[in-house]
Enzyme design. Structure first.
Site: not given
Length: 203
Positions: A71-74, A79
């Site tokens: 998961n990526h920090p949008m 990100q």
């Protein structure tokens, strides 16, 4: 013929990091499992990735399945994973552990006797109930109830495996928690649903 044994069978190309594998388990080629629990008798066919997950007993995981993918920090300016894998890019002398704790907080939980088809993806935070079936190529974004067959992108319930009263009886019996001795004694019963319910139902 390859025989399994009580201790886990892990293919030489597979990676196990900070994970617990149950008895009679098998990890096929190129399986990656990290910070997860993998229940007794469960197996992967290979090329599977399992991260931050709890997998029940007797689960059948086909090839190319991804459970709790990255998961990526949008919400950040970028990100890109340089913002949390800081050491790798030499931006800092330590990684952003808060980000990884955030990912750990969104574990995937899979019940017992679940079949996950080829190429399925189980997204973070999802729970899949005991006895469920996830179709090939499905992307599971929401919880799936016990003994439900779910397919598609995003995955949606298709139909129940058994009528509700049968599913409830199986959940009460909890055969997946039987000892090896009891499994061997009643092994043939597992192949006949009506006989199994008749003999083992809890009144």
């Amino acid at each position: 013929m390859k025989y399994l044994k009580e201790s886990p069978t892990v293919h030489e190309s597979s990676t196990v990091q900070n994970s617990a594998l149950g008895v009679w388990t098998e990890l096929g080629p190129n399986t990656w499992i990290e910070e997860s629990r993998f229940g007794d008798y469960s197996y992967t066919a290979g090329d599977a990735q399992i991260i931050y997950a709890e997998i029940g007993k007797f689960c059948s995981i086909a090839s190319h399945v991804r459970i709790n993918p990255g998961n990526h920090p949008m919400w950040r300016v970028t990100q890109h994973h340089m913002t949390y894998r800081c050491k790798q890019y030499r931006f800092d002398d330590r990684d952003d552990e808060d980000f990884f704790d955030w990912r750990r907080a969104h574990k995937v939980r899979i019940g017992h006797d679940v079949w996950i088809g080829h190429g399925a993806v189980i997204m973070p935070g999802v729970s899949i109930g005991t006895g469920a079936v996830i179709g090939a190529g499905a992307v599971v974004t929401k919880d799936i109830p016990p003994y439900m067959i779910a397919v598609g992108i995003p995955a949606k319930p298709l139909r129940e495996r058994f009528p509700k009263d049968i599913a409830e009886k199986l959940l009460q019996i909890e055969w997946w928690n039987w000892s090896r001795e009891k499994l061997e004694k009643h092994f043939r019963d597992l192949q006949d649903l009506e006989r199994f319910i008749e003999i083992h139902s809890i009144d």
